[in-house]
Write an enzyme that holds these catalytic residues in place. Structure first.
Site, mmCIF file in Angstrom:
data_model
loop_
_atom_site.group_PDB
_atom_site.id
_atom_site.type_symbol
_atom_site.label_atom_id
_atom_site.label_comp_id
_atom_site.label_asym_id
_atom_site.label_seq_id
_atom_site.Cartn_x
_atom_site.Cartn_y
_atom_site.Cartn_z
ATOM 1 N N GLN A 111 11.340 -36.035 28.903
ATOM 2 C CA GLN A 111 12.332 -35.717 29.931
ATOM 3 C C GLN A 111 12.176 -34.266 30.368
ATOM 4 O OE1 GLN A 111 16.336 -37.610 28.508
ATOM 5 N NE2 GLN A 111 14.999 -37.463 26.731
ATOM 6 N N HIS A 129 11.151 -36.972 34.392
ATOM 7 C CA HIS A 129 11.928 -36.204 35.372
ATOM 8 C C HIS A 129 11.057 -35.319 36.250
ATOM 9 C CE1 HIS A 129 15.664 -36.757 32.582
ATOM 10 N NE2 HIS A 129 15.479 -37.790 33.380
ATOM 11 N N CYS A 137 5.686 -30.846 50.257
ATOM 12 C CA CYS A 137 6.403 -30.577 51.491
ATOM 13 C C CYS A 137 7.081 -31.869 51.933
ATOM 14 C CB CYS A 137 5.431 -30.101 52.568
ATOM 15 S SG CYS A 137 6.229 -29.960 54.181
ATOM 16 N N GLY A 197 13.972 -34.329 19.662
ATOM 17 C CA GLY A 197 14.534 -33.277 20.504
ATOM 18 C C GLY A 197 15.345 -33.799 21.676
ATOM 19 N N ASN A 223 15.876 -34.907 15.056
ATOM 20 C CA ASN A 223 16.857 -34.107 15.798
ATOM 21 C C ASN A 223 17.603 -33.205 14.825
ATOM 22 O OD1 ASN A 223 16.857 -34.601 18.626
ATOM 23 N ND2 ASN A 223 17.793 -36.617 18.305
HETATM 24 ZN ZN LIG Z 1 4.482 -29.229 55.442
#
Ligand SMILES: [Zn+2]
Length: 254
Positions: A111, A129, A137, A197, A223
């Site tokens: 993640q 993620h 762009c 984690g 953990n």
């Molecule tokens: Zn562009």
């Protein structure tokens, strides 16, 4: 008698030995990692007390709508986020990379967006993620690498004039289709899942342990503050670096 691993309690040392047995007897082992894997590399949990989202309101800085409205403003947050690309992997990242090289680990679902697993040498990494490695762009779909973006003044502009966006997943965006497909494949083959984690509180990544369990897979939790409860078959309540190093050492024992 086995020697105890340095930096971990006898409980973790013994638990790691049992985890190593489980991994050795399993067909396919995968890992799911989260913010807790990167804190030892100096990256505070974004959701924690000193984390990014304590200083930048997610509604104003963490949505695609906010970026479209005012990309220059949202880049104040990204400018800080970019610092994580200077971090170095810790012993836990290196242990997972070594496990993959030994043939003990098939793939990692992370993640995290910091690229530290890849920096440590892991090759099979699904970035649930997104990541800061590439920028896009939204207007002309041009894609740029981090190294190119870093040579430009912030906020970086595309040659078409629009403001570039790192390929990270905003709170209101869907998980990238590729990452979802790769995750499904990993879940479908996993005999053992190492959860490290991450307290598994953010959906949909949070559902992964339950899904592995439902199809008969076993869970090893690493953990500092265990969160999975009875869902985990083996719980190693220790820090990421020391505990994963201990697990690696146990896997190397005959
Ligand atoms: Zn562009």
């Amino acid at each position: 008698m086995k020697v105890s691993c340095p930096g971990v309690s006898p409980e973790i040392s013994d638990g790691a030995a049992r985890a190593a047995e489980l991994i050795r007897s399993a067909g396919t082992v995968i890992a799911l990692t989260g913010a807790g894997a990167s804190t030892e590399s100096g990256i505070p949990d974004f959701r924690g007390r000193n984390g990014l989202w304590s200083r930048f309101d997610p509604l104003e800085y963490g949505t695609i709508g906010a970026f479209r409205r005012d990309p220059v403003k949202v880049w104040k947050m990204f400018a800080e986020l970019l610092a994580v690309t200077d971090a170095e992997p810790n012993a836990g990242h290196h242990a997972l990379a070594a496990m993959e090289a030994m043939g003990c680990l098939y793939g990692i679902i992370t993640q995290n967006i910091d690229g530290l697993h890849q920096k440590a040498g892991s090759r099979s990494v699904v970035e649930f993620h997104g990541s800061l490695a590439t920028f896009s762009c939204g207007r002309c779909r041009t894609a740029l690498l981090l190294a190119e973006v870093r040579t430009r003044p912030l906020p970086p502009l595309c040659s078409c004039g629009a403001v570039l966006k790192p390929d990270v997943v905003f709170f209101d965006e869907a998980i990238p289709t590729d990452a979802l497909h790769q995750t499904e494949k990993l879940i479908a083959t996993a005999d053992v899942l190492i959860v490290a984690g991450t307290s598994c509180q953010v959906a949909p990544a949070s559902t992964i342990p339950l899904r592995v369990r439902r199809r008969g897979g076993r869970i090893i939790e690493v953990n500092l503050a265990p969160a999975l409860g009875p869902l985990a078959d083996i719980t190693l309540a220790g820090g990421f670096g020391a505990t994963m190093s201990c697990l690696l050492a146990r896997l190397r024992e005959k």
